[in-house]
Structures are given as structure tokens and as C-alpha cells.
Design a protein around this motif. Structure first.
Motif, PDB file in Angstrom:
ATOM      1  N   UNK A 224      -0.826 108.140 134.043  1.00  0.00           N
ATOM      2  CA  UNK A 224      -0.302 108.466 135.396  1.00  0.00           C
ATOM      3  C   UNK A 224      -1.197 109.210 136.260  1.00  0.00           C
ATOM      4  N   UNK A 225      -1.870 110.176 135.492  1.00  0.00           N
ATOM      5  CA  UNK A 225      -2.609 111.113 136.404  1.00  0.00           C
ATOM      6  C   UNK A 225      -4.235 110.704 136.764  1.00  0.00           C
ATOM      7  N   UNK A 226      -4.699 109.886 135.596  1.00  0.00           N
ATOM      8  CA  UNK A 226      -6.200 109.657 135.849  1.00  0.00           C
ATOM      9  C   UNK A 226      -6.491 108.249 136.526  1.00  0.00           C
ATOM     10  N   UNK A 227      -5.459 107.301 136.083  1.00  0.00           N
ATOM     11  CA  UNK A 227      -5.558 106.008 136.868  1.00  0.00           C
ATOM     12  C   UNK A 227      -4.224 105.784 137.759  1.00  0.00           C
ATOM     13  N   UNK A 228      -4.193 106.834 138.534  1.00  0.00           N
ATOM     14  CA  UNK A 228      -3.094 106.550 139.500  1.00  0.00           C
ATOM     15  C   UNK A 228      -2.923 105.363 140.582  1.00  0.00           C
ATOM     16  N   UNK A 229      -1.764 104.719 140.588  1.00  0.00           N
ATOM     17  CA  UNK A 229      -1.630 103.574 141.541  1.00  0.00           C
ATOM     18  C   UNK A 229      -1.496 104.363 142.925  1.00  0.00           C
ATOM     19  N   UNK A 230      -1.347 103.519 144.097  1.00  0.00           N
ATOM     20  CA  UNK A 230      -1.481 103.997 145.241  1.00  0.00           C
ATOM     21  C   UNK A 230      -0.188 104.965 145.635  1.00  0.00           C
ATOM     22  N   UNK A 231       1.116 104.606 145.077  1.00  0.00           N
ATOM     23  CA  UNK A 231       2.448 105.430 145.130  1.00  0.00           C
ATOM     24  C   UNK A 231       1.977 106.814 144.533  1.00  0.00           C
ATOM     25  N   UNK A 238      -3.304 112.934 147.127  1.00  0.00           N
ATOM     26  CA  UNK A 238      -4.792 112.698 146.852  1.00  0.00           C
ATOM     27  C   UNK A 238      -4.985 111.529 147.634  1.00  0.00           C
ATOM     28  N   UNK A 239      -6.189 111.853 148.574  1.00  0.00           N
ATOM     29  CA  UNK A 239      -6.597 110.638 149.473  1.00  0.00           C
ATOM     30  C   UNK A 239      -8.041 110.252 148.863  1.00  0.00           C
ATOM     31  N   UNK A 240      -8.393 109.276 148.354  1.00  0.00           N
ATOM     32  CA  UNK A 240      -9.682 108.996 147.981  1.00  0.00           C
ATOM     33  C   UNK A 240     -10.144 108.345 149.485  1.00  0.00           C
ATOM     34  N   UNK A 241     -11.303 109.086 149.759  1.00  0.00           N
ATOM     35  CA  UNK A 241     -12.080 108.385 151.077  1.00  0.00           C
ATOM     36  C   UNK A 241     -13.337 107.624 150.450  1.00  0.00           C
ATOM     37  N   UNK A 242     -13.295 106.270 150.210  1.00  0.00           N
ATOM     38  CA  UNK A 242     -14.385 105.653 149.527  1.00  0.00           C
ATOM     39  C   UNK A 242     -15.128 104.829 150.517  1.00  0.00           C
ATOM     40  N   UNK A 243     -16.433 104.698 150.304  1.00  0.00           N
ATOM     41  CA  UNK A 243     -17.306 104.070 151.047  1.00  0.00           C
ATOM     42  C   UNK A 243     -16.817 102.820 151.469  1.00  0.00           C
ATOM     43  N   UNK A 244     -17.072 102.089 152.675  1.00  0.00           N
ATOM     44  CA  UNK A 244     -16.748 100.503 152.897  1.00  0.00           C
ATOM     45  C   UNK A 244     -17.859  99.702 152.294  1.00  0.00           C
ATOM     46  N   UNK A 245     -19.024 100.248 152.322  1.00  0.00           N
ATOM     47  CA  UNK A 245     -20.106  99.411 151.988  1.00  0.00           C
ATOM     48  C   UNK A 245     -20.266  99.371 150.481  1.00  0.00           C
ATOM     49  N   UNK A 246     -20.902  98.364 149.880  1.00  0.00           N
ATOM     50  CA  UNK A 246     -21.184  98.447 148.421  1.00  0.00           C
ATOM     51  C   UNK A 246     -20.048  98.180 147.615  1.00  0.00           C
TER      52      UNK A 246
END
Ligand SMILES: Nc1ncnc2c1ncn2[C@@H]1O[C@H](COP(=O)(O)OP(=O)(O)OP(=O)(O)O)[C@@H](O)[C@H]1O
Ligand SMILES: [Mg+2]
Length: 319
Positions: A224-231, A238-246
Motif C-alpha cells: 500500500x505504501x510503497x507501490x501506491x496506485x493513483x487513489x 503525495x504528488x510525484x512530479x515526474x519528468x515528461x522526457x525519457x
């Protein structure tokens, strides 16, 4: 132990529990987590029959709760201890009498009561406070009295409704340790209702996440905590701001490899660079587990995923 199927409950027109299905195993510490108003306390009260429900089934210790009559419910409740945020002690009775109360109600002999209360005072570390009144106790001590009282009838299940919410972090830690001790020593199955994620991470093996009466997550807390889905991400804020490139790859480090220098080793051996764009190490129960998101050039994706697959114990996914 506890088997809930398609449970729904309304208060007037408001659906406060919506199609809950859940199994709690014998001997586990299970957490019910959710924001205020999610339906956590209501769900607990359905388990010990304090609250009726409109649809579904709640089976506790082999008995269908909605089919029990008053005496059946009484017998079931004697097997289920409960503790609360506000301790619910009787202020005009001392520690001994507070703990003795359930046994008095059930008509046990004075000797039996004395033996059991002394045993429990020892378990919760309050032998010296036997004759003291609640107002002379700290919050943590009051909760210890409440825990002892909840255990007097040797219950198989202990329900804890925000029992540490009114306590400071150190006291919370000591109460959680006591609950763990009770779980292990006495084999009591414990359900902890809380809105504090730290409580869940510290003691629970599995958790249910409730939002507006609906299950939005159920499983082992590592998952639950380490592989959380979107919900779950939204729930944790927690919002992951991930790069669009690569290419972004999430690495999940189980506790046996969480301290190994896998990422730097991989960079050295493949002679490649990548960016670490998100990461955390978490203590779940007594295990440290970690998760990391790396960003790599598209052309290196195949060699990196092949390396992860063949040379490491890391679990990974391309995002
Ligand atoms: N006796 C009641 N009558 C009417 N509505 C109720 C009653 N008890 C609870 N509710 C409503 O049911 C919903 C769930 O309440 P519940 O107390 O189970 O939430 P909770 O998750 O325990 O919240 P908290 O973290 O604040 O304790 C809330 O919207 C609440 O207003
Ligand atoms: Mg509540």
C-alpha cells in the motif's frame, strides 16, 4: 476470524459504508485508516454489533452478527475488547475498580477478579497505580488502564478506535509497543482505527483504506505504501512530479535489499548516467523498505531493465 462481505450501511439517506468486503486473519494487527467521517468508527461498531446495517454480512468468530439476539450479542462482546481516544474510564473509581468492572458485571468471584486484575496491572506496567484515581494519571497511563480493562475477559479481539490520537508521539510509541506485546504474548487479534499513517506503518501488517465509506485500498502495508496506485497517492497527499522526457522507472526495494548500493553499482557497471527523480525510505513494522524513481534516456531503457531483471532483487516497473 472476521469476515465482512458486501457490507453497506445508511444513516437516514446517507450511505456511510458502501459495499465493504474484508477479511481479518486470526492473530494479525489490522489497521482501518481514513480521514474524519470516512466511516471507520461505524465499521468497528458493526463488528461488535453496536450498530446494525442494511446490506451484507458481518461474521465474527464464526457467528453472523445480525442473527444474534441480545444475549448472543452480549456473549460476542465479551470476546471483543474495545479502547477509545478518550479512554472512557470512570472517574469516581480507582484504577483497580475500573479494570475489575467487566468481571464484576459478569459475576466473577472476588478472588478471580483480584488475580486477573493484578496480572493485567503487571502487563500494562501500572502495579504502583492500583489505588489511584484517573484524574491523577497521565494520558498514556489512562490508556493503559483502559487496555487492561478491555482485556479482563480474555477477549480474542481488541478494537482500538483512535486510541493514540490524544497522546504525544513518545506515549503513542509506548502504547503501540504495548499493543504489539499483547498481540504476540496473548495472541489477541487487533484492529486499529486511526487517521495517523505513522501508527499504521509502525504496527500493522495489513490495512484497509476508507474514503467516504468506500474501500480505496486493502492489502499488506508494504504494497500500500510503497507501490501506491493513483487513489492511494491522492489519499496520502503525495504528488510525484515526474519528468515528461525519457523513461521513468520505479524501483521498489524490499527490506532485504533496502540498504544495498544497487543503484550506484548499476550506474558503474553499465557506465550510464540517470537522474533520481523521486525517492523515499520507510520503516514499516521493523523493516526498512524503499522506493525510488529514476529517469533514463530512452536508448538506455533496454540495458537497464535487463540489468534490473538479471542482476538485482529489486522489483521495478516502467511508469
Ligand atoms: N449516529 C449517527 N447518526 C447519523 N449519522 C452518523 C451517526 N454516526 C456517524 N454518522 C455519520 O456517518 C459518517 C461516518 O462517521 P464515523 O464516525 O464512522 O466516521 P470516522 O471515520 O470514525 O470519523 P472520525 O475520524 O472523525 O472519528 C459521518 O458522515 C457521520 O456524520
Ligand atoms: Mg471515528
Amino acid at each position: 476470524m472476521i469476515d465482512i462481505k458486501h457490507l453497506s450501511k445508511y444513516f437516514n439517506d446517507q450511505k456511510v459504508l458502501d459495499d465493504i468486503t474484508l477479511h481479518v486473519n486470526t492473530g494479525e494487527i489490522f489497521a482501518i485508516v481514513g480521514h474524519s467521517g470516512a466511516g471507520k468508527s461505524t465499521l468497528l461498531r458493526c463488528i461488535n454489533g453496536l450498530e446494525g446495517f442494511s446490506e451484507g454480512s458481518v461474521n465474527v468468530l464464526g457467528q453472523e452478527v445480525k442473527h444474534l439476539n441480545e444475549s448472543g450479542l452480549g456473549a460476542l462482546r465479551s470476546q471483543i475488547g474495545m479502547i477509545f481516544q478518550n479512554f472512557s474510564l470512570l472517574n469516581q473509581k480507582n484504577v483497580y475498580d475500573n479494570i475489575a468492572l467487566p468481571m464484576k458485571v459478569w459475576g466473577y468471584s472476588k478472588e478471580k477478579i483480584q488475580g486477573r486484575v493484578d496480572e493485567l496491572l503487571k502487563l500494562v506496567g501500572l502495579e504502583a497505580k492500583k489505588c489511584v484515581y484517573p484524574k491523577e494519571l497521565s494520558g498514556g497511563q489512562k490508556q493503559r488502564v483502559a487496555i487492561a480493562r478491555a482485556l479482563t475477559l480474555n477477549p480474542k479481539i481488541l478494537l482500538s478506535d483512535e486510541a493514540t490520537s490524544a497522546l504525544d508521539p513518545n506515549t503513542t510509541k509506548s502504547i503501540l509497543e504495548l499493543l504489539q506485546e499483547i498481540n504476540i504474548k496473548l495472541g489477541v487479534t487487533i484492529i486499529i482505527v486511526t487517521h495517523e499513517m505513522d501508527v499504521v506503518k509502525r504496527v500493522a501488517s495489513r490495512a484497509l483504506l476508507l474514503e467516504d465509506g468506500k474501500v480505496i485500498g486493502l492489502g499488506r502495508i508494504e504494497e500500500l505504501f510503497l507501490r501506491p496506485d493513483e487513489k492511494m497517492m491522492r489519499f496520502l497527499g503525495e504528488d510525484e512530479e515526474l519528468p515528461q522526457e525519457g523513461v521513468n522507472i520505479r524501483l521498489f526495494f524490499p527490506s532485504n535489499v533496502s540498504y544495498q548500493p544497487i543503484v550506484t553499482k548499476m550506474a558503474r557497471e553499465l557506465n550510464l548516467n540517470f537522474n533520481i527523480v523521486w525517492g523515499k525510505l520507510e520503516k514499516l513494522n521493523d523493516h526498512v523498505v524503499g522506493s525510488l524513481v529514476i529517469n533514463i534516456d530512452e536508448q538506455n531503457a533496454t540495458s537497464i531493465t535487463a540489468y534490473l531483471q538479471e542482476k538485482t532483487e529489486v522489483i521495478w516497473e516502467v511508469l
